[in-house]
Design an enzyme around this catalytic site. Structure first.
Site, mmCIF file in Angstrom:
data_model
loop_
_atom_site.group_PDB
_atom_site.id
_atom_site.type_symbol
_atom_site.label_atom_id
_atom_site.label_comp_id
_atom_site.label_asym_id
_atom_site.label_seq_id
_atom_site.Cartn_x
_atom_site.Cartn_y
_atom_site.Cartn_z
ATOM 1 N N GLU A 156 0.813 -1.211 0.000
ATOM 2 C CA GLU A 156 0.000 0.000 0.000
ATOM 3 C C GLU A 156 0.854 1.273 0.000
ATOM 4 O O GLU A 156 0.510 2.261 -0.651
ATOM 5 C CB GLU A 156 -0.899 -0.022 1.239
ATOM 6 C CG GLU A 156 -2.006 0.994 1.258
ATOM 7 C CD GLU A 156 -2.927 0.753 2.440
ATOM 8 O OE1 GLU A 156 -3.042 1.659 3.269
ATOM 9 O OE2 GLU A 156 -3.513 -0.342 2.533
ATOM 10 N N ASP A 157 1.991 1.229 0.700
ATOM 11 C CA ASP A 157 2.739 2.458 0.960
ATOM 12 C C ASP A 157 4.135 2.525 0.346
ATOM 13 O O ASP A 157 4.816 3.552 0.476
ATOM 14 C CB ASP A 157 2.869 2.671 2.478
ATOM 15 C CG ASP A 157 1.525 2.910 3.141
ATOM 16 O OD1 ASP A 157 0.590 3.337 2.435
ATOM 17 O OD2 ASP A 157 1.405 2.662 4.350
#
Length: 370
Positions: free
Chosen positions: A94-95
């Site tokens: 996600e990051d």
């Protein structure tokens, strides 16, 4: 943050956040063998490397403290190595530039599937993410364990957030995660969530109920313990070992019950004793002693050992009046106690997916519409 710790002094006992503390914790978790520890450490070093350039958290701590905390929560709850490794990696896709294909190549398809199951759809609270979580539970229920650990640590560190964000996260937790955990029988984490949400959503009411609960605890804990001691002594003379723990209903559940009944003093499970014995047959012997020493309350005895709840909850439940207290008594074995705290996560040596029965799935699917 310090103000919150006054009301939740034992909250941080649930996790560690430092690299060194985590390295010390994992070998001391009895569920892990040498290969498990190697897998978890590999995930730890990979997550640390990938999050080197991630922004610090609002608390000012390095970002890696969050996945470490999430994984340590699960390790302390007895979750397996794959789940704890996936928890360390849960924000990487996600990051960072790390992909699911990268994850599968490095750690295998099971861990990649778990990471995928907890990767948000977008970055805000939304129905699509809830739908994805429920679908991931159908594939591997451990996805919800990771999301639960993730949300738990986020709730513990909400203090630096803006008030609107605190309310948004607490509302979502209360309407989605609390009922989901209850459906799956994960009562220990559910109670923690409920109290934290109540604190952020209704702080003044929380403080009022906390004061009431503290007074009840002061007034009645010794009565519950006296009753437990009497039962323990009687059983000991019969050659039956038993230990017990008295408790006052958690603050969030007290508030919820008071809203239903309109009277905080009319909650029949306000006071409780959990009695734990070695064998199932001892539970029925203990029930006889309980009803002999306390005044039996008609209509309150339920045998969830013979007929367990759909989420696996097993216990002999009854209520007795003792001195001036109405005490809820819960009688079970150690195995039942663990299952009643951790629900479907209590024994991962079994095929956990078999525990997610059709009734649970139906209840989880109803959460999609909320």
């Amino acid at each position: 943050m310090e103000e919150m710790k006054k009301h939740f002094p034992k909250l941080e006992d649930n996790f560690v956040t430092s690299f060194s503390d985590y390295l010390d914790l994992i070998p001391n978790c009895k569920q892990f063998n040498y290969d498990d520890i190697s897998l978890i450490y590999k995930a730890l070093y990979k997550a640390d490397l990938l999050h080197k350039n991630s922004h610090p958290r609002k608390t000012g701590e390095p970002y890696i403290t969050h996945p470490i905390a999430v994984s340590s929560i699960l390790a302390k709850y007895g979750l397996d190595a794959e789940c704890c490794a996936a928890a360390l990696l849960h924000d990487t896709v996600e990051d960072t530039k790390y992909t699911l294909n990268d994850c599968e190549k490095d750690f295998g398809s099971t861990i990649a599937t778990l990471v995928d199951g907890v990767t948000k759809v977008g970055h805000d609270v939304n129905k699509e993410t809830h739908d994805k979580i429920i679908k991931s539970v159908d594939r591997d229920v451990r996805s919800l364990a990771i999301k639960g650990g993730d949300r738990f640590h986020n709730l513990c560190t909400l203090a630096p957030m803006k008030r609107e964000k605190q309310i948004e996260i607490a509302n979502e937790t209360n309407t989605f995660y609390v009922p989901a955990l209850k459906i799956l029988g994960i009562y220990k984490l559910k109670d923690e969530f409920q109290d934290l949400c109540f604190y952020y959503l209704h702080t003044d009411e929380f403080l009022r109920f906390e004061k009431k609960r503290n007074k009840l605890k002061q007034n009645y804990t010794h009565i519950c313990n006296m009753f437990g001691d009497e039962v323990q002594e009687k059983l000991s003379k019969m050659g039956i070992g038993m230990y017990f723990q008295s408790r006052i209903k958690n603050i969030g559940a007290m508030y919820e019950e008071a809203l239903k009944t309109g009277n905080i003093n009319n909650i029949d499970d306000l006071l409780a004793i959990k009695m734990v014995l070695k064998k199932q047959e001892n539970c029925y012997q203990a029930l006889g002693v309980v009803n002999e020493l306390g005044e039996f309350v008609k209509g309150k005895t339920k045998d969830f050992i013979a007929s367990p709840k759909s989420n696996g909850y097993r216990s002999l439940n009854t209520n007795v009046k003792y001195q001036d207290a109405n005490i809820q008594v819960r009688i079970r074995t150690e195995e039942m106690q663990m299952a009643n705290d951790l629900g479907v996560f209590a024994n991962l040596n079994e095929d956990v997916q078999k525990k997610i029965n059709s009734e649970m799935k139906k209840s989880l699917n109803k959460l999609k519409n909320k």
